[in-house]
Scaffold this active site. Structure first.
Site, short mmCIF file in Angstrom:
data_model
loop_
_atom_site.label_atom_id
_atom_site.label_comp_id
_atom_site.label_asym_id
_atom_site.label_seq_id
_atom_site.Cartn_x
_atom_site.Cartn_y
_atom_site.Cartn_z
N GLY A 14 3.53 -3.82 -17.74
CA GLY A 14 5.40 -3.59 -18.16
C GLY A 14 6.21 -2.95 -19.13
N ARG A 66 -0.88 -3.24 4.95
CA ARG A 66 0.35 -3.26 4.32
C ARG A 66 1.03 -2.46 4.57
NH1 ARG A 66 -2.27 2.84 2.78
NH2 ARG A 66 -1.30 3.43 2.04
N MET A 91 0.49 0.17 -9.08
CA MET A 91 -1.08 1.03 -8.92
C MET A 91 -1.13 1.13 -6.96
SD MET A 91 -1.90 2.47 -11.28
CE MET A 91 -3.52 2.38 -11.00
N LEU A 94 1.54 3.55 -1.92
CA LEU A 94 2.99 3.47 -1.12
C LEU A 94 2.90 4.29 0.78
CD1 LEU A 94 6.29 2.85 -3.11
CD2 LEU A 94 4.74 1.36 -2.13
N ASN A 108 9.64 8.11 -9.48
CA ASN A 108 7.71 7.27 -10.55
C ASN A 108 7.39 8.45 -11.65
OD1 ASN A 108 5.41 5.72 -10.00
ND2 ASN A 108 4.37 8.00 -9.37
N HIS A 110 3.85 9.58 -13.65
CA HIS A 110 2.79 9.96 -14.11
C HIS A 110 2.17 10.18 -15.00
CE1 HIS A 110 -1.45 10.37 -11.14
NE2 HIS A 110 -1.03 11.83 -12.29
N ASP A 146 1.76 11.48 -5.28
CA ASP A 146 1.67 11.79 -6.84
C ASP A 146 2.54 13.37 -6.41
OD1 ASP A 146 1.39 9.57 -8.07
OD2 ASP A 146 -0.61 10.35 -8.37
N GLU A 175 6.29 8.93 -22.00
CA GLU A 175 6.34 8.25 -20.91
C GLU A 175 8.02 6.98 -21.20
OE1 GLU A 175 3.98 6.10 -18.11
OE2 GLU A 175 2.31 7.28 -19.05
#
Length: 202
Positions: A14, A66, A91, A94, A108, A110, A146, A175
């Site tokens: 996190g 899922r 991880m 979706l 997101n 990456h 991605d 990031e």
């Protein structure tokens, strides 16, 4: 104007979540984190709770398939009034079911310069390929892996003696810098999406 309510999905330590919490607390991002969800027990939950944020583990292993798992995530996000879903080291890929529910409202980060090196092992792949520059990419999430429209990127050098850990640490600093910035721009209505192109408005 009502603040955006963020739902942050994590799977690990996190640290990206912490950078967002810190930016909000510093008044840099006009949003609130309504809920933090993980797919397994993770330190991200502890970070959220320390900040007074609702934090829930929705254990992927408790669901058959899922879609039931994603339905549980959606129920938690909707109940919290989430307006922007933020993936921060989540991880799980979706499905179109989830992406369609929050179309245009999932972000997101990456740890590579997309469209190069998508997937779960970016630093390993970067080092194996021998590129001289890597970095990170914030993008909107679409139904691919991605592959959504790119909002912002930051580059770092790849050094001859880099390991996955040393490269990862250098990328992580970027990031933590650009992810809160992209969320701020979204909250302020400064991201215009046309097809694959995202324009940052003045």
């Amino acid at each position: 104007m009502a603040k955006e309510k963020l739902g942050v999905l994590c799977s690990g330590r996190g640290t990206d979540l912490q950078s967002i919490i810190d930016a909000i607390e510093a008044g840099q991002v006009p949003a609130e984190i309504a809920i933090v969800l993980t797919d397994k027990e993770a330190y991200a939950l502890e970070r959220a709770r320390k900040a007074g944020i609702e934090a829930v583990c929705v254990d992927r292993k408790q669901f058959e398939g899922r879609e039931p798992f994603e339905k549980a995530l959606i129920e938690k996000l909707e109940a919290a009034g989430v307006t922007l879903v933020v993936l921060a080291g989540f991880m799980r890929i979706l499905t179109p079911y989830f992406v369609g529910h929050f179309a245009g409202r999932i972000m997101n980060i990456h740890p590579a310069l997309l469209p190069s090196f998508p997937g779960a092992h970016a630093h390993r792949d970067v080092l194996a390929y021998g590129v001289k520059v890597s970095g990170c990419t914030v993008h909107f999430v679409d139904e691919g892996t991605d592959s959504g429209p790119i909002i912002m990127q930051a580059a770092v050098p790849v050094l001859d003696d880099d390991t996955e850990e040393t490269l990862g640490a250098r990328v992580l600093k970027e990031e933590h810098r650009i992810y809160p910035e992209c969320i701020r721009l979204y909250c302020e209505g400064k991201l215009k999406v046309e097809g694959r192109k995202v324009t940052i408005l003045a």
